[in-house]
Motif scaffolding. Structure first.
Motif, PDB file in Angstrom:
ATOM      1  N   PHE A  51     -13.046 -10.768  -8.517  1.00  0.00           N
ATOM      2  CA  PHE A  51     -13.635 -11.836  -9.304  1.00  0.00           C
ATOM      3  C   PHE A  51     -14.158 -12.936  -8.382  1.00  0.00           C
ATOM      4  O   PHE A  51     -13.645 -13.131  -7.270  1.00  0.00           O
ATOM      5  CB  PHE A  51     -12.624 -12.406 -10.290  1.00  0.00           C
ATOM      6  N   PRO A  52     -15.188 -13.639  -8.828  1.00  0.00           N
ATOM      7  CA  PRO A  52     -15.802 -14.670  -7.969  1.00  0.00           C
ATOM      8  C   PRO A  52     -14.816 -15.778  -7.621  1.00  0.00           C
ATOM      9  O   PRO A  52     -13.941 -16.129  -8.418  1.00  0.00           O
ATOM     10  CB  PRO A  52     -16.956 -15.198  -8.826  1.00  0.00           C
ATOM     11  N   GLU A  53     -14.961 -16.303  -6.390  1.00  0.00           N
ATOM     12  CA  GLU A  53     -14.135 -17.429  -5.937  1.00  0.00           C
ATOM     13  C   GLU A  53     -15.041 -18.513  -5.350  1.00  0.00           C
ATOM     14  O   GLU A  53     -15.892 -18.218  -4.518  1.00  0.00           O
ATOM     15  CB  GLU A  53     -13.136 -16.958  -4.879  1.00  0.00           C
ATOM     16  N   PRO A  54     -14.887 -19.754  -5.736  1.00  0.00           N
ATOM     17  CA  PRO A  54     -13.997 -20.193  -6.821  1.00  0.00           C
ATOM     18  C   PRO A  54     -14.534 -19.733  -8.173  1.00  0.00           C
ATOM     19  O   PRO A  54     -15.720 -19.472  -8.321  1.00  0.00           O
ATOM     20  CB  PRO A  54     -14.030 -21.715  -6.705  1.00  0.00           C
ATOM     21  N   LEU A  55     -13.662 -19.659  -9.151  1.00  0.00           N
ATOM     22  CA  LEU A  55     -14.077 -19.236 -10.476  1.00  0.00           C
ATOM     23  C   LEU A  55     -14.992 -20.280 -11.100  1.00  0.00           C
ATOM     24  O   LEU A  55     -14.721 -21.479 -11.020  1.00  0.00           O
ATOM     25  CB  LEU A  55     -12.850 -19.015 -11.365  1.00  0.00           C
ATOM     26  N   PRO A  56     -16.092 -19.860 -11.728  1.00  0.00           N
ATOM     27  CA  PRO A  56     -17.004 -20.816 -12.372  1.00  0.00           C
ATOM     28  C   PRO A  56     -16.303 -21.563 -13.498  1.00  0.00           C
ATOM     29  O   PRO A  56     -15.327 -21.080 -14.088  1.00  0.00           O
ATOM     30  CB  PRO A  56     -18.122 -19.916 -12.922  1.00  0.00           C
ATOM     31  N   ASP A  57     -16.800 -22.760 -13.799  1.00  0.00           N
ATOM     32  CA  ASP A  57     -16.275 -23.516 -14.924  1.00  0.00           C
ATOM     33  C   ASP A  57     -16.391 -22.688 -16.201  1.00  0.00           C
ATOM     34  O   ASP A  57     -17.423 -22.056 -16.468  1.00  0.00           O
ATOM     35  CB  ASP A  57     -17.052 -24.826 -15.101  1.00  0.00           C
ATOM     36  N   GLY A  58     -15.350 -22.689 -16.976  1.00  0.00           N
ATOM     37  CA  GLY A  58     -15.368 -21.950 -18.237  1.00  0.00           C
ATOM     38  C   GLY A  58     -15.134 -20.465 -18.085  1.00  0.00           C
ATOM     39  O   GLY A  58     -15.256 -19.709 -19.049  1.00  0.00           O
ATOM     40  N   TRP A  59     -14.790 -20.040 -16.859  1.00  0.00           N
ATOM     41  CA  TRP A  59     -14.570 -18.611 -16.612  1.00  0.00           C
ATOM     42  C   TRP A  59     -13.432 -18.069 -17.475  1.00  0.00           C
ATOM     43  O   TRP A  59     -12.385 -18.687 -17.606  1.00  0.00           O
ATOM     44  CB  TRP A  59     -14.235 -18.403 -15.139  1.00  0.00           C
ATOM     45  N   VAL A  60     -13.694 -16.928 -18.062  1.00  0.00           N
ATOM     46  CA  VAL A  60     -12.674 -16.231 -18.831  1.00  0.00           C
ATOM     47  C   VAL A  60     -12.557 -14.827 -18.254  1.00  0.00           C
ATOM     48  O   VAL A  60     -13.548 -14.094 -18.172  1.00  0.00           O
ATOM     49  CB  VAL A  60     -13.037 -16.149 -20.328  1.00  0.00           C
ATOM     50  N   GLU A  61     -11.359 -14.448 -17.838  1.00  0.00           N
ATOM     51  CA  GLU A  61     -11.177 -13.122 -17.259  1.00  0.00           C
ATOM     52  C   GLU A  61     -11.501 -12.059 -18.298  1.00  0.00           C
ATOM     53  O   GLU A  61     -11.074 -12.152 -19.446  1.00  0.00           O
ATOM     54  CB  GLU A  61      -9.740 -12.958 -16.773  1.00  0.00           C
ATOM     55  N   PRO A  62     -12.286 -11.037 -17.926  1.00  0.00           N
ATOM     56  CA  PRO A  62     -12.699 -10.023 -18.907  1.00  0.00           C
ATOM     57  C   PRO A  62     -11.518  -9.232 -19.451  1.00  0.00           C
ATOM     58  O   PRO A  62     -10.538  -8.965 -18.741  1.00  0.00           O
ATOM     59  CB  PRO A  62     -13.649  -9.129 -18.107  1.00  0.00           C
ATOM     60  N   THR A  63     -11.643  -8.841 -20.688  1.00  0.00           N
ATOM     61  CA  THR A  63     -10.612  -8.013 -21.331  1.00  0.00           C
ATOM     62  C   THR A  63     -11.173  -6.679 -21.803  1.00  0.00           C
ATOM     63  O   THR A  63     -10.416  -5.837 -22.295  1.00  0.00           O
ATOM     64  CB  THR A  63     -10.010  -8.750 -22.534  1.00  0.00           C
ATOM     65  N   LEU A  64     -12.495  -6.486 -21.671  1.00  0.00           N
ATOM     66  CA  LEU A  64     -13.148  -5.268 -22.144  1.00  0.00           C
ATOM     67  C   LEU A  64     -13.659  -4.443 -20.964  1.00  0.00           C
ATOM     68  O   LEU A  64     -14.099  -4.990 -19.953  1.00  0.00           O
ATOM     69  CB  LEU A  64     -14.324  -5.611 -23.062  1.00  0.00           C
ATOM     70  N   ASN A  65     -13.637  -3.122 -21.101  1.00  0.00           N
ATOM     71  CA  ASN A  65     -14.173  -2.254 -20.052  1.00  0.00           C
ATOM     72  C   ASN A  65     -15.692  -2.147 -20.163  1.00  0.00           C
ATOM     73  O   ASN A  65     -16.312  -2.786 -21.029  1.00  0.00           O
ATOM     74  CB  ASN A  65     -13.510  -0.880 -20.104  1.00  0.00           C
TER      75      ASN A  65
END
Length: 346
Positions: A51-65
């Motif tokens: 995942f990108p670092e630093p995480l963008p504002d509002g980033w939500v880790e994906p839950t779908l494939n």
């Protein structure tokens, strides 16, 4: 008028998917090696998603494939339907695998002639899907850094990633319009054209007669069905082999041969290409279309050619030497179409 190539009923494949065997689904050999010494340089594709670092504002880790993400995206409904039809959901949704998908948008699928996907055999659809997928996780930054290099797709074909100099990226001639939709098992990038595997080009084997010259030509075709007619053979014999190799896989022309239409074609020499892959725009601007092709005598001094792709190029002709866009040209084939070898890229 040049139409989308897929109008020939032999188009095949669809887009994302890989084979059902575990051997096909393993990581591709893209570790920066080259093929044959003079072959393309390959991009190194990370085996897993970071995942990108630093995480963008509002980033939500994906839950779908990959599959569920495509299914839930209203811009990828055609792709999702193709995956379902090809029974690739379980493969592309496998949590133990990682994929980079260059996903044609719904608009890209809609640009195909009516019935193209519906008329495909299942194995052709699968091949086309595999032609759009890479094993591993190549993010947008990796794509940009890999411009000028190539990547191996899941069906074994090699596609070049290019940058037009203004930051606009393409893969295999298809513009990349959006990057970095992260999923639990990969990354999706959106492209604006459906890519056609070279092996799915129509086989033009047979005997044809040139409507202008009356010359009969036997076309023996090539392995994989790549078209080789009289015009292509003239280009190949002149040493412009990379142009022929680039022309057909882009898939936007409703023709089985360069000479099927009254075109004036300017085929760059291999030296002019210097191993670089032609973009779709460059191929479009290598062709002048009109009711008749332009013989050398018609390339008059001071003439401006408005190419199919929209570019305009000046002609010089001193009675002996001809240039187009500042590059020397030499006619290498005259028939229904006229083909020039050009020492540059228009």
């Amino acid at each position: 008028m040049i139409k989308k190539y897929l109008g020939l009923c032999l188009i095949t494949a669809s887009m994302l998917v890989m084979g059902c065997s575990s051997d096909d689904d393993g990581p591709a050999d893209t570790t920066g090696s080259t093929t044959g010494g003079a072959g393309p340089t390959f991009i190194t594709v990370p085996p897993t998603v970071t995942f990108p670092e630093p995480l963008p504002d509002g980033w939500v880790e994906p839950t779908l494939n990959v599959v569920d993400t495509a299914t839930g995206d209203t811009n990828l409904s055609s792709l999702a339907a193709a995956i379902t039809r090809a029974n690739l959901g379980a493969t592309l949704g496998d949590a133990a695998q990682t994929f980079t998908v260059f996903a044609p948008s719904d608009a890209a699928f809609a640009a195909l002639p009516d019935g193209t996907i519906a008329s495909m055999a299942d194995e052709d659809l699968t091949d086309l899907l595999r032609h759009h997928v890479v094993s591993g996780a190549l993010d947008g930054a990796g794509v940009a850094a890999g411009a000028g290099s190539s990547v191996t797709m899941l069906n074994g074909d090699v596609l070049a990633i290019t940058d037009d100099g203004a930051g606009n990226l393409s893969i295999g001639g298809a513009p990349i319009s959006a990057t970095d939709t992260y999923t639990t098992n990969g990354i999706i990038h959106i492209i604006d054209m459906v890519l056609i595997p070279p092996a799915d080009m129509p086989d033009t084997t047979g005997t044809t007669t040139d409507a202008t010259t009356g010359t009969t030509t036997t076309d023996t075709g090539t392995t994989g069905g790549d078209p080789v007619g009289a015009g292509e053979q003239a280009v190949i014999d002149n040493g412009n082999t990379d142009y022929v190799a680039a022309f057909f896989p882009t898939g936007q022309f409703a023709t089985a041969n360069l000479t099927d239409s009254a075109w004036t074609v300017f085929a760059p020499t291999n030296a002019a290409l210097a191993g670089a892959a032609l973009t779709k725009a460059q191929i479009d601007n290598s062709i002048y279309t009109d009711t008749a092709p332009l013989a050398p005598a018609a390339l008059t001094d001071g003439l401006t050619l408005n190419m199919f792709g929209g570019a305009s190029h000046a002609v010089t002709n001193d009675g002996t030497d001809i240039t187009v866009g500042g590059f020397p040209v030499t006619v290498i084939y005259e028939g229904t179409a006229i083909i020039y070898s050009i020492d540059g890229i228009l």
